[in-house]
Design a protein around this motif. Structure first.
Motif, PDB file in Angstrom:
ATOM      1  N   GLU A 157      40.311  82.921 -11.503  1.00 23.49           N
ATOM      2  CA  GLU A 157      38.865  82.056 -11.525  1.00 23.49           C
ATOM      3  C   GLU A 157      37.754  83.245 -11.697  1.00 23.49           C
ATOM      4  OE1 GLU A 157      36.386  80.493  -7.653  1.00 23.49           O
ATOM      5  OE2 GLU A 157      38.561  81.218  -7.266  1.00 23.49           O
ATOM      6  N   TYR A 158      38.097  84.572 -11.571  1.00 24.78           N
ATOM      7  CA  TYR A 158      36.875  85.335 -11.965  1.00 24.78           C
ATOM      8  C   TYR A 158      36.718  85.605 -13.351  1.00 24.78           C
ATOM      9  CZ  TYR A 158      36.155  87.010  -7.044  1.00 24.78           C
ATOM     10  OH  TYR A 158      36.107  86.624  -5.746  1.00 24.78           O
ATOM     11  N   GLU A 162      37.426  83.315 -15.520  1.00 31.88           N
ATOM     12  CA  GLU A 162      36.814  81.949 -16.362  1.00 31.88           C
ATOM     13  C   GLU A 162      35.255  82.212 -15.704  1.00 31.88           C
ATOM     14  OE1 GLU A 162      38.481  78.821 -14.369  1.00 31.88           O
ATOM     15  OE2 GLU A 162      40.487  78.639 -15.393  1.00 31.88           O
ATOM     16  N   ASN A 163      35.221  82.509 -14.670  1.00 33.29           N
ATOM     17  CA  ASN A 163      33.601  82.906 -14.319  1.00 33.29           C
ATOM     18  C   ASN A 163      32.952  83.823 -15.215  1.00 33.29           C
ATOM     19  OD1 ASN A 163      33.691  80.911 -12.351  1.00 33.29           O
ATOM     20  ND2 ASN A 163      34.164  82.631 -10.714  1.00 33.29           N
ATOM     21  N   LEU A 190      33.869  84.799 -18.160  1.00 30.06           N
ATOM     22  CA  LEU A 190      33.973  84.203 -19.733  1.00 30.06           C
ATOM     23  C   LEU A 190      32.694  83.166 -19.685  1.00 30.06           C
ATOM     24  CD1 LEU A 190      37.737  83.596 -20.587  1.00 30.06           C
ATOM     25  CD2 LEU A 190      36.329  85.372 -21.437  1.00 30.06           C
ATOM     26  N   SER A 191      32.686  82.445 -18.651  1.00 24.46           N
ATOM     27  CA  SER A 191      31.506  81.400 -18.563  1.00 24.46           C
ATOM     28  C   SER A 191      30.167  82.151 -18.698  1.00 24.46           C
ATOM     29  CB  SER A 191      31.515  80.709 -17.371  1.00 24.46           C
ATOM     30  OG  SER A 191      30.459  79.703 -17.199  1.00 24.46           O
ATOM     31  N   SER A 192      30.182  83.260 -18.158  1.00 20.60           N
ATOM     32  CA  SER A 192      28.738  84.042 -17.936  1.00 20.60           C
ATOM     33  C   SER A 192      28.620  84.821 -19.321  1.00 20.60           C
ATOM     34  CB  SER A 192      29.023  85.241 -16.912  1.00 20.60           C
ATOM     35  OG  SER A 192      27.734  86.079 -16.961  1.00 20.60           O
ATOM     36  N   ASP A 212      29.632  83.425 -22.273  1.00 16.75           N
ATOM     37  CA  ASP A 212      29.303  82.448 -22.884  1.00 16.75           C
ATOM     38  C   ASP A 212      27.513  82.165 -22.448  1.00 16.75           C
ATOM     39  OD1 ASP A 212      31.550  82.037 -24.190  1.00 16.75           O
ATOM     40  OD2 ASP A 212      32.173  80.461 -22.816  1.00 16.75           O
ATOM     41  N   GLN A 213      27.166  82.129 -21.713  1.00 16.53           N
ATOM     42  CA  GLN A 213      25.872  81.920 -21.082  1.00 16.53           C
ATOM     43  C   GLN A 213      24.960  83.047 -21.773  1.00 16.53           C
ATOM     44  OE1 GLN A 213      25.395  81.629 -17.006  1.00 16.53           O
ATOM     45  NE2 GLN A 213      26.671  79.471 -16.923  1.00 16.53           N
ATOM     46  N   THR A 271      24.695  82.572 -25.438  1.00 15.86           N
ATOM     47  CA  THR A 271      23.890  81.170 -25.642  1.00 15.86           C
ATOM     48  C   THR A 271      22.594  81.553 -25.626  1.00 15.86           C
ATOM     49  OG1 THR A 271      25.796  79.658 -24.980  1.00 15.86           O
ATOM     50  CG2 THR A 271      23.536  78.655 -24.884  1.00 15.86           C
TER      51      THR A 271
END
Length: 361
Positions: free
Chosen positions: A302-303, A305-306, A308-310, A312-313, A316
């Protein structure tokens, strides 16, 4: 004689002695009368002759006196005429030394005018931003020094011509004394007449002196007026160029302000972007810290994924076209603002020099 003939007549005549004596007395009386008449006539002739001679002598004396008087008058007129010719001569009326000073003054004035023209034309090269106000001040000091040199030279020339005129006046005074002594030495006229002639000559010299003084005063006045005129116009030119440089300084200030505004906007956008990214990085650090403390695979996943999402943000955000477009819009608007500042400067400088504005066209 009559007594002798009386005795003879008494002897031969038939007259009485008394009649003879009476006759002789009458004859004697007639003879005496004739002799007295002759003496009177002779005396009268002598008197008339002496009178005629005296009148002739008197007439000759009067004529001689008239001739002497005429001669003295001619001699006096010759002396006066010689003085008048001396005063009317070119050497006195227009002294060569003064002419020479005037020619030298004219030549030097031409040289000074050319020097001043070069200095004045040099101001056309004092264009910003290459030249500054200090360069303008140096130019004005050079112009002032040149004007002072010209004024000093003009004053010196006036004094030189004053000395030349005084020498001419000295010659005139010397000529007056020579003429006066000539009249006195030749005994041409009385002392009173000499004083009258001397006074008239002095009046002529005073008239010449007055003319010289008027010329010098007029020249000195013209030089002062010219110096004042040049000073006023040079100051006006200096002030005009100073004001023009002031307009350039205002223009530079406005350009600097426009640049500062752009820089502040870009820095503001960049700071805002950096703050947002920093928050994202802080969130990422928090996730990574939690990830380190995770105890099971699901939490790690979960962390991860978080995280990786961060990431990406964050990526971006770095690649955010909106931010780039905002900054680009500000940057692209800057040349237009600069153009308007250039137009404003062109209008101001055209109005300052009272010329037609052409940059805007």
């Amino acid at each position: 004689v009559l007594t002798k003939y009386t005795l003879k007549l008494e002897q031969i005549s038939f007259f009485l002695a008394a009649d003879v004596h009476k006759l002789i007395n009458d004859k004697a009386m007639n003879i005496n009368r004739a002799l007295l008449g002759n003496e009177r006539a002779t005396a009268k002739l002598l008197f008339n002759l002496m009178k005629s001679e005296l009148e002739k002598e008197k007439l000759h004396h009067l004529k001689w006196q008239e001739r002497v008087k005429d001669w003295k008058l001619i001699q006096k007129n010759c002396v006066v005429q010689s003085f008048r010719e001396f005063m009317a001569s070119e050497e006195i009326q227009n002294p060569p030394t003064v002419k020479m000073e005037m020619e030298n003054l004219t030549k030097e004035q031409i040289v000074f005018s050319e020097q001043r023209l070069r200095v004045l034309q040099h101001i056309g090269t004092l264009l910003p931003p290459i030249y500054t106000k200090s360069d303008l001040n140096e130019w004005y000091r050079t112009l002032e020094d040149l004007n002072k040199s010209i004024d000093t030279y003009n004053s010196e020339c006036v004094e030189k011509m004053r000395v030349r005129y005084e020498l001419v006046q000295g010659k005139c005074q010397e000529k007056v004394q020579i003429c006066k002594m000539t009249l006195l030495d030749k005994n041409i006229c009385t002392i009173e007449d000499v004083e009258v002639v001397h006074s008239s000559m002095l009046q002529m010299t005073e008239k010449l002196k007055h003319r010289f003084e008027e010329e010098l005063e007029h020249m000195d006045s013209d030089f002062k007026e010219m110096a004042k005129w040049h000073e006023q116009h040079c100051q006006g030119l200096y002030s005009c160029v100073q004001e023009a440089m002031g307009l350039w300084d205002v223009h530079l200030l406005k350009l600097s302000q426009q640049e500062d505004v752009l820089q502040k906007k870009v820095d503001g956008y960049r700071l805002e972007q950096d703050n947002i990214i920093q928050v994202m990085k802080d969130d990422l650090d928090t996730i990574l810290e939690k990830m380190k403390m995770a105890s099971c695979e699901e939490e790690l996943k979960e962390y991860l994924e978080n995280a990786l999402s961060s990431l990406d943000q964050i990526r971006t955000r770095y690649e955010n076209e909106t931010f780039k477009q905002i900054v680009m819009n500000e940057v692209m608007a800057y040349p237009k603002a600069i153009l308007w500042e250039l137009i404003s400067y062109s209008i101001s400088i055209s109005q300052h020099f009272s010329v037609k504005e052409v940059f805007k066209q």
